[in-house]
Design a protein around this motif. Sequence first.
Motif, PDB file in Angstrom:
ATOM      1  N   GLY A 190      15.249  44.914 -24.176  1.00 24.00           N
ATOM      2  CA  GLY A 190      14.725  46.152 -23.624  1.00 24.00           C
ATOM      3  C   GLY A 190      13.273  46.049 -23.219  1.00 24.00           C
ATOM      4  N   ALA A 191      12.804  44.848 -22.975  1.00 23.72           N
ATOM      5  CA  ALA A 191      11.371  44.694 -22.713  1.00 23.72           C
ATOM      6  C   ALA A 191      11.067  44.557 -21.229  1.00 23.72           C
ATOM      7  N   ILE A 220      11.386  45.609 -17.070  1.00 22.56           N
ATOM      8  CA  ILE A 220      11.696  46.623 -16.076  1.00 22.56           C
ATOM      9  C   ILE A 220      12.955  46.160 -15.362  1.00 22.56           C
ATOM     10  N   PRO A 269      11.616  50.676 -23.333  1.00 25.16           N
ATOM     11  CA  PRO A 269      10.478  49.775 -23.548  1.00 25.16           C
ATOM     12  C   PRO A 269      10.447  49.285 -24.983  1.00 25.16           C
ATOM     13  N   TRP A 282       9.639  34.442 -16.112  1.00 26.45           N
ATOM     14  CA  TRP A 282       9.435  35.882 -16.112  1.00 26.45           C
ATOM     15  C   TRP A 282       8.251  36.360 -16.907  1.00 26.45           C
ATOM     16  N   ASP A 306       1.920  39.556 -26.752  1.00 24.56           N
ATOM     17  CA  ASP A 306       2.235  39.741 -25.343  1.00 24.56           C
ATOM     18  C   ASP A 306       3.673  39.337 -25.113  1.00 24.56           C
ATOM     19  N   TYR A 307       4.353  40.071 -24.296  1.00 31.71           N
ATOM     20  CA  TYR A 307       5.724  39.739 -23.949  1.00 31.71           C
ATOM     21  C   TYR A 307       5.926  40.104 -22.489  1.00 31.71           C
ATOM     22  N   PRO A 308       6.916  39.523 -21.848  1.00 33.52           N
ATOM     23  CA  PRO A 308       7.114  39.791 -20.425  1.00 33.52           C
ATOM     24  C   PRO A 308       7.496  41.247 -20.192  1.00 33.52           C
ATOM     25  N   HIS A 309       6.718  41.965 -19.431  1.00 29.20           N
ATOM     26  CA  HIS A 309       7.044  43.353 -19.160  1.00 29.20           C
ATOM     27  C   HIS A 309       7.009  43.677 -17.681  1.00 29.20           C
ATOM     28  N   ALA A 310       7.036  42.652 -16.891  1.00 32.21           N
ATOM     29  CA  ALA A 310       7.144  42.887 -15.455  1.00 32.21           C
ATOM     30  C   ALA A 310       7.933  41.734 -14.873  1.00 32.21           C
ATOM     31  N   LEU A 311       8.738  42.038 -13.943  1.00 29.94           N
ATOM     32  CA  LEU A 311       9.515  40.974 -13.318  1.00 29.94           C
ATOM     33  C   LEU A 311       8.674  40.267 -12.272  1.00 29.94           C
TER      34      LEU A 311
END
Lengths: 247, 209
Positions: free
Chosen positions: A164-165, A167, B96, B127, B148-153
């Motif tokens: 779920g992280a 978009i 999220p 990613w 920090d972790y991937p949060h945008a493609l």
Amino acid sequence: MGMPITLEIVDASADTAIFDEIYAYFDHVEQVFSPFKATSEVARINRGEVGLADTCEEMQIVLELAEQTRRETYGYFDVWHNGRFNPSGIVKGWAIDEAASLLYDEGFRDFYVDAGGDVQVYGRNGSGQEWRAGISSPFDISQIVKTVALYDRGIATSGSYMRGAHIYNPHDDNDALSEIVSITVIGPDVLEADRFATAAFAMGHMGVYFVESLPGFEAFQIDQSGQATMTTHFIDYVVAVPDQSKN
Amino acid sequence: MKASHRRGRKIGVLGATLVAASAALAQPGAETRTIDAAAHMDKATITATQAPAASATATETPSATPAFLQSDCPVTGRNHLEGATTEPEGQYTPTPAPDITQTAQSVPGTTFSDGQYAGAAERAGGWGMVQVRAVIEDGKLVDIIVVDYPHALSQSSGIAHRALPILICEALQAQKADVDFVTRATATSRAFTNSLQAALLDASTDSTS
């Protein structure tokens, strides 16, 4: 590294001695290869205390396997990251493979070796049937989402704990690089399945196509939306079971 | 006819037991905590889509890119070339992720200096970045914080159009477990492991032997 080991031997001749021997082997692998042990050879390599050419024979084998895998996966599988060495992605499958060979050499014919969810099976289970593996849902590990029957196969799953992280827009045609949460690979042995599962996962949603291109390997890939994609002959392994889980 | 046989089954946990979201078994007597991620899957019905494999019609092959990467068709049963779409029922909506904080076991056989050590940010596939921070107390690893972790493609550009084989897609569906064992991803993603390893290495080299 640092994972639960499950061993099941159906052969009547199995006794505590063989279990002890296999667990001792995995303990040894942990001592040499764990990236979390300051005394492991992996840690010593990373501190520059030992050169690659001076490492033990098992490390040499693993290094060779890693390099071969790196070439075969177009660089997606790589044990080196930012100057750090971590062969965990290949050690697990290799160690299971070695343990299974140990068992086979000792004369056992019906067993499986499971290290952290990657498994090598031989022969048949206690009911005389092919070993049945459940693929766990990456969204709820208490649920099985697929059951496969395996005979002399290896099965490995690579995935991320990040759920779920991201978009994600399933209605956006331009969203070409939506990520996957897990991919399960079935192959002739678990070493092969493990290294290709690791590489395939790194490829994101294209991972299943990579496995599709490998003769003799099948994959079941799950993306963030809970959609599964499988290679052409993965269905041959699937066992039909009732739809709803007890809950 | 089935002769009587002895079946042995033993579960052991060796070495460090680093507990992450997909919980591993713990050492006897040790405490573990499982992170319950926010995601919860809808029990959608299976909407299997199967179509004949499309013929490969790539007219050119970019030099370094492997053939199987030359497509912008996401793996959801859609095929841009044929104009067909498949929408799964019971759409799953990811939420999220919260800060993922975990408690790990002490790592036997190692000594760490107290403090917090950030691992290098690691690239995770294509990613994004993953970074973790190791928290050492009383010489033991007591906490791992995801920084920090991937949060945008990441969007790719210039991927050539190419017809890929159409693979079977279906929505996940829970089923009754009648299995000998379960396969699942191990506790950590590789990027997470790399970042943590770097953090622990910093912690161990700081300590006096």
